[in-house]
Design a protein around this motif. Structure first.
Motif, PDB file in Angstrom:
ATOM      1  N   GLN A 143      20.602  44.540  29.340  1.00 44.85           N
ATOM      2  CA  GLN A 143      21.963  43.898  28.753  1.00 44.85           C
ATOM      3  C   GLN A 143      22.957  43.530  28.959  1.00 44.85           C
ATOM      4  N   THR A 144      23.543  42.437  28.763  1.00 44.58           N
ATOM      5  CA  THR A 144      24.433  41.855  29.671  1.00 44.58           C
ATOM      6  C   THR A 144      26.038  42.242  28.867  1.00 44.58           C
ATOM      7  N   HIS A 145      26.899  42.568  29.919  1.00 44.46           N
ATOM      8  CA  HIS A 145      28.036  42.333  29.116  1.00 44.46           C
ATOM      9  C   HIS A 145      29.440  41.368  29.930  1.00 44.46           C
ATOM     10  N   PRO A 146      29.877  40.443  29.395  1.00 45.90           N
ATOM     11  CA  PRO A 146      30.098  39.616  29.273  1.00 45.90           C
ATOM     12  C   PRO A 146      31.196  40.142  29.830  1.00 45.90           C
ATOM     13  N   SER A 147      32.131  40.233  29.332  1.00 42.45           N
ATOM     14  CA  SER A 147      33.780  41.938  30.066  1.00 42.45           C
ATOM     15  C   SER A 147      33.102  42.351  31.234  1.00 42.45           C
ATOM     16  N   LEU A 148      32.245  42.403  31.711  1.00 42.98           N
ATOM     17  CA  LEU A 148      32.024  42.360  32.924  1.00 42.98           C
ATOM     18  C   LEU A 148      31.774  42.156  34.282  1.00 42.98           C
ATOM     19  N   SER A 149      31.702  41.166  33.950  1.00 37.22           N
ATOM     20  CA  SER A 149      31.635  39.065  34.571  1.00 37.22           C
ATOM     21  C   SER A 149      33.256  39.761  34.906  1.00 37.22           C
ATOM     22  N   PHE A 150      32.944  38.933  36.368  1.00 33.94           N
ATOM     23  CA  PHE A 150      34.485  38.264  37.071  1.00 33.94           C
ATOM     24  C   PHE A 150      33.955  37.858  38.354  1.00 33.94           C
ATOM     25  N   ASP A 151      35.015  36.585  39.072  1.00 32.23           N
ATOM     26  CA  ASP A 151      34.809  35.852  39.838  1.00 32.23           C
ATOM     27  C   ASP A 151      34.959  36.325  40.843  1.00 32.23           C
ATOM     28  N   HIS A 152      34.474  36.597  42.093  1.00 29.95           N
ATOM     29  CA  HIS A 152      34.660  36.820  43.549  1.00 29.95           C
ATOM     30  C   HIS A 152      34.962  35.774  44.730  1.00 29.95           C
ATOM     31  N   PRO A 153      35.818  35.776  46.025  1.00 32.07           N
ATOM     32  CA  PRO A 153      35.871  35.203  46.624  1.00 32.07           C
ATOM     33  C   PRO A 153      34.880  34.951  47.624  1.00 32.07           C
ATOM     34  N   TYR A 154      33.943  33.953  47.751  1.00 33.90           N
ATOM     35  CA  TYR A 154      32.516  33.797  48.542  1.00 33.90           C
ATOM     36  C   TYR A 154      31.799  34.624  48.186  1.00 33.90           C
ATOM     37  N   PRO A 155      31.070  34.376  48.628  1.00 29.86           N
ATOM     38  CA  PRO A 155      29.251  35.280  48.058  1.00 29.86           C
ATOM     39  C   PRO A 155      29.676  36.810  48.958  1.00 29.86           C
ATOM     40  N   PRO A 156      29.264  37.392  47.763  1.00 37.55           N
ATOM     41  CA  PRO A 156      29.802  38.796  48.372  1.00 37.55           C
ATOM     42  C   PRO A 156      28.079  39.345  49.900  1.00 37.55           C
ATOM     43  N   THR A 157      28.329  39.966  50.812  1.00 37.82           N
ATOM     44  CA  THR A 157      27.242  40.168  51.283  1.00 37.82           C
ATOM     45  C   THR A 157      26.880  41.030  50.965  1.00 37.82           C
ATOM     46  N   LYS A 158      27.919  42.614  50.410  1.00 41.74           N
ATOM     47  CA  LYS A 158      27.153  43.534  50.288  1.00 41.74           C
ATOM     48  C   LYS A 158      27.960  44.047  49.051  1.00 41.74           C
ATOM     49  N   LEU A 159      27.017  44.717  48.046  1.00 41.62           N
ATOM     50  CA  LEU A 159      27.975  45.616  47.061  1.00 41.62           C
ATOM     51  C   LEU A 159      26.929  46.677  46.783  1.00 41.62           C
ATOM     52  N   MET A 160      28.314  47.857  46.520  1.00 35.63           N
ATOM     53  CA  MET A 160      27.922  48.792  46.585  1.00 35.63           C
ATOM     54  C   MET A 160      28.874  49.746  45.352  1.00 35.63           C
ATOM     55  N   PHE A 161      28.521  51.141  44.584  1.00 31.24           N
ATOM     56  CA  PHE A 161      29.130  52.175  43.522  1.00 31.24           C
ATOM     57  C   PHE A 161      29.466  53.260  44.601  1.00 31.24           C
ATOM     58  N   ASN A 162      30.542  53.508  44.111  1.00 36.76           N
ATOM     59  CA  ASN A 162      30.720  55.045  44.528  1.00 36.76           C
ATOM     60  C   ASN A 162      29.274  55.620  44.908  1.00 36.76           C
ATOM     61  N   PRO A 163      29.200  56.305  46.014  1.00 37.95           N
ATOM     62  CA  PRO A 163      27.738  56.903  45.610  1.00 37.95           C
ATOM     63  C   PRO A 163      28.120  58.922  45.287  1.00 37.95           C
ATOM     64  N   ASN A 164      29.253  58.925  45.136  1.00 39.99           N
ATOM     65  CA  ASN A 164      29.534  60.396  44.709  1.00 39.99           C
ATOM     66  C   ASN A 164      30.482  60.070  43.029  1.00 39.99           C
ATOM     67  N   ALA A 165      29.455  60.696  42.151  1.00 38.97           N
ATOM     68  CA  ALA A 165      30.127  60.201  40.583  1.00 38.97           C
ATOM     69  C   ALA A 165      31.698  61.707  40.892  1.00 38.97           C
ATOM     70  N   LEU A 166      31.239  62.549  41.385  1.00 36.60           N
ATOM     71  CA  LEU A 166      32.698  63.705  41.238  1.00 36.60           C
ATOM     72  C   LEU A 166      34.063  63.203  41.779  1.00 36.60           C
ATOM     73  N   SER A 167      33.580  61.729  42.212  1.00 35.27           N
ATOM     74  CA  SER A 167      34.915  61.549  43.581  1.00 35.27           C
ATOM     75  C   SER A 167      35.800  61.570  42.454  1.00 35.27           C
ATOM     76  N   SER A 168      37.340  62.050  43.495  1.00 32.06           N
ATOM     77  CA  SER A 168      38.021  62.235  43.010  1.00 32.06           C
ATOM     78  C   SER A 168      38.409  60.613  42.854  1.00 32.06           C
ATOM     79  N   LEU A 169      38.267  59.531  42.736  1.00 30.43           N
ATOM     80  CA  LEU A 169      38.225  57.932  42.823  1.00 30.43           C
ATOM     81  C   LEU A 169      37.724  57.703  41.656  1.00 30.43           C
TER      82      LEU A 169
END
Length: 364
Positions: free
Chosen positions: A90-116
């Motif tokens: 499933q695509t989510h057009p509202s969750l697409s965004f411009d990024h300066p230059y090609p991202p060399t890496k993407l990573m989600f927060n590995p700790n879902a319980l983090s205060s962040l």
């Protein structure tokens, strides 16, 4: 060449479904397409990340962030989600965004319980700077842009980064300026910076809370400890002088082992940090350059590799390697050179591959 880690019998079987046993593939048996799902992007893809948190509405495996590789300043990051029951993406057009230059890496927060997290996913990206994004149910907001450049005009591009799973306030970045920088992302400040490599640093990986490793164009794998900032330990150097090492993956199920790949090489080099300099195994069944590696998230003995030969291979490291080397236990053939792979930590029976403008999910 002994692997002493224990094998968990509950680990998902890695020789069924899409990734057929190697001898079956060689006997002209085709992969079974009903066990995979494909997403077609309008752009060539490179960077890719799978969230470790489930969405709130349904029990989807993970959100998947996909970064474009366009040779111009403006690039895109698209976030999609995957339903394993219907094998639909499933695509989510509202969750697409411009990024300066090609991202060399993407990573989600590995700790879902983090205060962040604050009930949302946090996505990090590297390129010109390290950037943090808050991913909600229907919107994305930029959180911070972390820049350690001493001048306002120029910045050294970041080649990669890794998010510390034990202490998720820390992210380590690697750069072409030969440095590794450790960020405290809660305070948006540099905690420390290391200059130990002689050339560009191409990848970085955390092992323990205060221990990380990096690989460089100088051909070395170095281990650093935040508690001893004056020293680093070289545990491997390329057989050919200054042959660059491109990627590094630390085995999170058994921290004694890590894997690296060399530029323009068909090998995956398996290292034991207790035995510096000499690999414990070299996986050599790819027919051309290896581009990506990922350890299985719940097994210390399984690793996946992918490369320019359009193949993704899954390997089971034996307790003792035979005299003729190690054969992969299963393989998948893609339509184009495979640039990237991710093994889902939350759903370890799924592997994502990126090639050309496609992202393909395989059930293993």
């Amino acid at each position: 060449m002994t692997f002493l880690c224990s094998f968990n019998p509950t680990t998902p079987c890695l020789s069924v479904c899409v990734l057929l046993p190697l001898n079956s593939i060689m006997a002209n048996a085709a992969p079974r397409s009903e066990f995979m799902a494909t997403y077609d992007s309008p752009h060539p893809l490179y960077a890719m990340a799978i969230s470790s948190a489930h969405t709130h509405s349904r029990n989807f495996p993970n959100r998947i962030a996909l970064g474009s590789f366009i040779e111009q300043c403006t690039n895109r990051v698209d976030i999609v989600s995957f339903d394993p029951d219907s094998l639909s993406i499933q695509t989510h057009p509202s969750l697409s965004f411009d990024h300066p230059y090609p991202p060399t890496k993407l990573m989600f927060n590995p700790n879902a319980l983090s205060s962040l997290r604050n009930s949302s996913d946090i996505l990090a990206s590297s390129g010109d700077y390290l950037r943090l994004w808050q991913v909600g149910d229907s919107s994305i907001e930029p959180l911070s842009v972390l820049n350690n450049s001493k001048t306002s005009e120029f910045c050294a591009p970041l080649t990669s980064f890794d998010w510390n799973e034990v202490e998720p306030k820390r992210i380590g970045t690697s750069s072409i300026d030969t440095t590794c920088t450790i960020w405290d992302i809660e305070k948006s400040v540099v905690e420390t910076q290391f200059i130990a490599h002689d050339k560009e640093v191409y990848d970085i990986a955390w092992g323990e809370a205060r221990v990380f490793a990096s690989v460089s164009a100088d051909g070395s794998v170095r281990i650093f400890d935040l508690r001893d900032k004056e020293h680093s330990t070289i545990i491997y150097e390329s057989p050919q002088p200054d042959s660059p090492l491109l990627r590094l993956a630390w085995n999170k199920q058994d921290l004694r082992y890590m894997a690296t790949i060399l530029m323009d090489s068909n090998k995956v080099v398996i290292l034991d940090i207790r035995s510096p300099s000499v690999p414990v195994a070299e996986l050599e069944r790819h027919h051309s350059s290896v581009n990506a590696i990922a350890w299985a998230p719940r097994s210390c003995r399984h690793i996946c590799s992918a490369g320019d030969d359009k193949q993704a291979l899954i390997w089971e490291l034996p307790m003792v390697a035979g005299p003729n080397g190690i054969d992969p236990m299963s393989m998948y053939s893609a339509a184009h050179e495979i640039n990237q792979l991710q093994w889902s930590a939350a759903q370890p029976d799924w592997i994502a591959l990126a090639f050309s403008n496609k992202m393909q999910l395989l059930k293993v």
